[in-house]
Design a protein around this motif. Structure first.
Motif, PDB file in Angstrom:
ATOM      1  N   ASN A 202       0.883  -1.282   0.071  1.00 23.97           N
ATOM      2  CA  ASN A 202       0.093   0.148   0.150  1.00 23.97           C
ATOM      3  C   ASN A 202       0.833   1.334   0.068  1.00 23.97           C
ATOM      4  O   ASN A 202       0.747   2.139   0.802  1.00 23.97           O
ATOM      5  CB  ASN A 202      -0.874  -0.058   1.200  1.00 23.97           C
ATOM      6  CG  ASN A 202      -1.864  -1.226   1.229  1.00 23.97           C
ATOM      7  OD1 ASN A 202      -2.361  -1.307   0.117  1.00 23.97           O
ATOM      8  ND2 ASN A 202      -2.332  -1.611   2.282  1.00 23.97           N
ATOM      9  N   GLY A 203       1.828   1.446  -1.039  1.00 23.60           N
ATOM     10  CA  GLY A 203       2.308   2.742  -1.211  1.00 23.60           C
ATOM     11  C   GLY A 203       3.238   3.394  -0.154  1.00 23.60           C
ATOM     12  O   GLY A 203       3.306   4.280   0.197  1.00 23.60           O
ATOM     13  N   GLU A 204       4.388   2.416  -0.023  1.00 18.39           N
ATOM     14  CA  GLU A 204       5.313   3.015   0.859  1.00 18.39           C
ATOM     15  C   GLU A 204       6.821   2.110   0.097  1.00 18.39           C
ATOM     16  O   GLU A 204       6.669   1.027  -0.367  1.00 18.39           O
ATOM     17  CB  GLU A 204       5.094   2.475   2.157  1.00 18.39           C
ATOM     18  CG  GLU A 204       6.399   2.872   3.254  1.00 18.39           C
ATOM     19  CD  GLU A 204       6.021   2.504   4.515  1.00 18.39           C
ATOM     20  OE1 GLU A 204       5.985   3.277   5.320  1.00 18.39           O
ATOM     21  OE2 GLU A 204       5.875   1.264   4.632  1.00 18.39           O
ATOM     22  N   PHE A 207       9.449   2.175  -5.750  1.00 18.30           N
ATOM     23  CA  PHE A 207       8.305   1.707  -6.759  1.00 18.30           C
ATOM     24  C   PHE A 207       8.850   0.510  -7.153  1.00 18.30           C
ATOM     25  O   PHE A 207       9.945   0.062  -7.236  1.00 18.30           O
ATOM     26  CB  PHE A 207       7.968   2.795  -7.662  1.00 18.30           C
ATOM     27  CG  PHE A 207       9.079   3.087  -8.818  1.00 18.30           C
ATOM     28  CD1 PHE A 207       9.133   2.461 -10.031  1.00 18.30           C
ATOM     29  CD2 PHE A 207       9.976   4.407  -8.642  1.00 18.30           C
ATOM     30  CE1 PHE A 207      10.024   2.806 -11.025  1.00 18.30           C
ATOM     31  CE2 PHE A 207      10.654   4.559  -9.550  1.00 18.30           C
ATOM     32  CZ  PHE A 207      10.768   4.130 -10.584  1.00 18.30           C
ATOM     33  N   ARG A 211       3.379  -1.062  -8.675  1.00 11.93           N
ATOM     34  CA  ARG A 211       3.232  -0.301  -7.584  1.00 11.93           C
ATOM     35  C   ARG A 211       3.975   0.911  -7.611  1.00 11.93           C
ATOM     36  O   ARG A 211       5.307   0.800  -7.937  1.00 11.93           O
ATOM     37  CB  ARG A 211       3.212  -1.078  -6.308  1.00 11.93           C
ATOM     38  CG  ARG A 211       2.420  -2.448  -6.206  1.00 11.93           C
ATOM     39  CD  ARG A 211       2.713  -3.310  -5.052  1.00 11.93           C
ATOM     40  NE  ARG A 211       2.021  -4.660  -5.367  1.00 11.93           N
ATOM     41  CZ  ARG A 211       2.220  -5.752  -4.559  1.00 11.93           C
ATOM     42  NH1 ARG A 211       2.703  -5.710  -3.706  1.00 11.93           N
ATOM     43  NH2 ARG A 211       1.501  -6.708  -5.049  1.00 11.93           N
ATOM     44  N   ALA A 212       3.386   2.174  -6.899  1.00  7.69           N
ATOM     45  CA  ALA A 212       3.748   3.239  -6.906  1.00  7.69           C
ATOM     46  C   ALA A 212       4.750   3.523  -6.000  1.00  7.69           C
ATOM     47  O   ALA A 212       5.726   4.471  -5.891  1.00  7.69           O
ATOM     48  CB  ALA A 212       2.800   4.403  -6.913  1.00  7.69           C
ATOM     49  N   THR A 214       6.559   4.925  -2.423  1.00  5.90           N
ATOM     50  CA  THR A 214       6.401   6.385  -1.962  1.00  5.90           C
ATOM     51  C   THR A 214       6.199   7.398  -2.815  1.00  5.90           C
ATOM     52  O   THR A 214       7.328   7.568  -3.820  1.00  5.90           O
ATOM     53  CB  THR A 214       7.365   6.621  -0.555  1.00  5.90           C
ATOM     54  OG1 THR A 214       7.541   5.654   0.026  1.00  5.90           O
ATOM     55  CG2 THR A 214       7.392   8.062  -0.142  1.00  5.90           C
ATOM     56  N   LEU A 220       0.180  14.107  -4.156  1.00  2.00           N
ATOM     57  CA  LEU A 220      -1.041  13.058  -4.138  1.00  2.00           C
ATOM     58  C   LEU A 220      -2.180  13.513  -3.593  1.00  2.00           C
ATOM     59  O   LEU A 220      -3.447  13.334  -4.549  1.00  2.00           O
ATOM     60  CB  LEU A 220      -0.351  11.750  -3.495  1.00  2.00           C
ATOM     61  CG  LEU A 220      -1.365  10.487  -3.261  1.00  2.00           C
ATOM     62  CD1 LEU A 220      -1.714  10.060  -4.801  1.00  2.00           C
ATOM     63  CD2 LEU A 220      -0.862   9.460  -2.440  1.00  2.00           C
ATOM     64  N   ARG A 235      -6.405   4.449  -6.363  1.00  2.00           N
ATOM     65  CA  ARG A 235      -6.194   3.325  -5.490  1.00  2.00           C
ATOM     66  C   ARG A 235      -5.176   2.380  -6.606  1.00  2.00           C
ATOM     67  O   ARG A 235      -4.189   1.729  -6.443  1.00  2.00           O
ATOM     68  CB  ARG A 235      -6.794   2.436  -4.851  1.00  2.00           C
ATOM     69  CG  ARG A 235      -7.843   3.119  -3.748  1.00  2.00           C
ATOM     70  CD  ARG A 235      -8.416   2.221  -2.997  1.00  2.00           C
ATOM     71  NE  ARG A 235      -7.560   1.020  -2.482  1.00  2.00           N
ATOM     72  CZ  ARG A 235      -8.117   0.318  -1.532  1.00  2.00           C
ATOM     73  NH1 ARG A 235      -9.244   0.543  -0.995  1.00  2.00           N
ATOM     74  NH2 ARG A 235      -7.182  -0.522  -1.160  1.00  2.00           N
ATOM     75  N   LEU A 238      -1.674   3.682  -7.206  1.00  2.00           N
ATOM     76  CA  LEU A 238      -0.680   3.038  -6.350  1.00  2.00           C
ATOM     77  C   LEU A 238      -0.522   1.656  -6.118  1.00  2.00           C
ATOM     78  O   LEU A 238       0.729   1.286  -5.915  1.00  2.00           O
ATOM     79  CB  LEU A 238      -1.321   3.488  -4.804  1.00  2.00           C
ATOM     80  CG  LEU A 238      -1.604   4.854  -4.421  1.00  2.00           C
ATOM     81  CD1 LEU A 238      -2.430   5.000  -3.243  1.00  2.00           C
ATOM     82  CD2 LEU A 238      -0.407   5.739  -4.488  1.00  2.00           C
ATOM     83  N   ASN A 239      -1.311   0.739  -6.579  1.00  2.00           N
ATOM     84  CA  ASN A 239      -1.134  -0.560  -6.548  1.00  2.00           C
ATOM     85  C   ASN A 239      -1.975  -1.274  -7.515  1.00  2.00           C
ATOM     86  O   ASN A 239      -2.922  -1.449  -7.581  1.00  2.00           O
ATOM     87  CB  ASN A 239      -1.611  -1.217  -5.031  1.00  2.00           C
ATOM     88  CG  ASN A 239      -1.512  -2.551  -5.153  1.00  2.00           C
ATOM     89  OD1 ASN A 239      -0.858  -3.450  -6.128  1.00  2.00           O
ATOM     90  ND2 ASN A 239      -1.682  -3.195  -4.106  1.00  2.00           N
ATOM     91  N   GLY A 242       0.737   1.102 -11.134  1.00  2.00           N
ATOM     92  CA  GLY A 242       1.782   2.342 -11.026  1.00  2.00           C
ATOM     93  C   GLY A 242       3.137   1.860 -11.489  1.00  2.00           C
ATOM     94  O   GLY A 242       3.389   0.703 -12.105  1.00  2.00           O
TER      95      GLY A 242
END
Length: 352
Positions: A202-204, A207, A211-212, A214, A220, A235, A238-239, A242
């Motif tokens: 979930n975006g941390e 990349f 997935r994106a 951070t 954002l 969403r 981000l996942n 991305g």
């Protein structure tokens, strides 16, 4: 010891039988889009998938006599790593999980087969494994704590594999494990506990192919309220849509490498940037280990790509020795966890 391993994915259910540490049978039962179409939620697939497992075992002539059955852990509440007995609380929480994933069905199917076999059933190192130090949980927004979701099963398995190769125990080492896959997690292992890791779902962190990672928070937020995109579209940025896919339209790293070698500057820049974000995350985990890292292990599917591992090694090799253990063997890792419990080499934990 005869061990059955069950590992459902979005479009297949992987099965294997091990006799001690030797895999003696494996099967991937594929589920077509047409077969899955009638089911609107993962839970609705339970009977369908369970019957396919029983059918696959029967066709292979495998009797339902096992010493243990172990399943891929689903999206339970955060728990410490290790092996857990499948109990009623686990089944309840999987039936009522907040997030849907095929892995939520694994323990439910395993427990049903175990009831016929008369053997114990386990899960091990689910993706929600959480051993973060308290200091690693806080962010600058109290309502947004950091959450541990990562490739726990493979990360611990390769850590134990490396430790054994140097005649030490996993619990004696400080390791950084870089899982390079569709999602990328970089975890700090301190004497057998994962004390810090980026949330790979979930975006941390870095990349990845899809997935994106951070992203600048203010930008954002502006994007979210721009009126251009719906909630689900953000969403997916981000996942799912991305990372490499957003920049290049593909998640196929070998193809991107070929384009880069052919002189395509954009493909090279984006791939190199992804590896750069991974290197920065390794640096962060090195600090989490108080700059006392015994080894950095590169694993996952992308670890087969020499271009990526060479470039990443250039960035991080001065921190600690870099070890490459490519791919992931979830089935073998699950079997080894079950065998460890049966031989009383690993503790069996209770999910409460």
């Amino acid at each position: 010891m005869k061990i059955l391993v069950i590992n459902p994915g979005s479009t297949s259910t992987k099965l294997a039988v091990y006799e001690d540490s030797t895999q003696v049978w494996k099967e991937s039962v594929y589920h077509s889009a047409e077969e899955l179409a009638p089911y609107h939620h993962i839970n609705e697939q339970y009977e369908y998938r369970k019957e396919h497992v029983y059918t696959a075992l029967a066709k292979a002539g495998i009797s339902l006599h096992f010493d243990a059955i172990i399943a891929r852990g689903g999206l339970l509440k955060p728990i410490p790593g290790g092996v857990y007995r499948i109990n009623e609380r686990i089944k309840h929480d999987l039936w009522n999980a907040n997030m849907e994933h095929a892995s939520n069905l694994a323990a439910l199917i395993a427990d049903d087969i175990a009831s016929h076999s008369g053997c114990p059933s386990f899960i091990a190192d689910p993706v929600v494994t959480d051993e973060l130090r308290d200091i690693a949980r806080l962010t600058g927004i109290p309502e947004v704590p950091r959450i541990s979701i990562f490739h726990a099963l493979n990360s611990r398995a390769v850590s134990r594999q490396y430790a054994a190769s140097i005649h030490k125990k996993y619990e004696e080492l400080n390791l950084i494990v870089v899982h390079l896959g569709g999602g990328i997690s970089v975890s700090a292992h301190h004497f057998g506990k994962v004390i810090d890791v980026n949330n790979a779902l979930n975006g941390e962190g870095p990349f990845s192919p899809e997935r994106a990672g951070t992203v600048p928070a203010r930008q954002l937020v502006d994007l979210c309220f721009s009126g251009k995109y719906k909630y689900e579209e953000i969403r997916k940025m981000l996942n799912g849509k991305g990372g490499l896919l957003a920049h290049l339209g593909t998640t196929d790293v070998p193809t991107i490498v070929r384009w880069a070698h052919a002189g395509n500057k954009k493909h090279k820049l984006v791939l190199d940037a992804m590896i750069y974000t991974v290197a920065k995350q390794v640096g962060a985990m090195h600090v989490a280990l108080e700059c006392q890292t015994d080894a950095i292990i590169l694993t996952g599917g992308i670890a087969h790509c020499q271009y990526c591992t060479d470039l990443l090694t250039q960035w991080i090799h001065k921190l600690a020795p870099v070890i490459i253990i490519p791919g992931e063997d979830e089935m073998g890792a699950l079997a080894m966890n079950a065998l460890g419990v049966l031989h009383k080499e690993l503790p069996l934990q209770e999910y409460l």
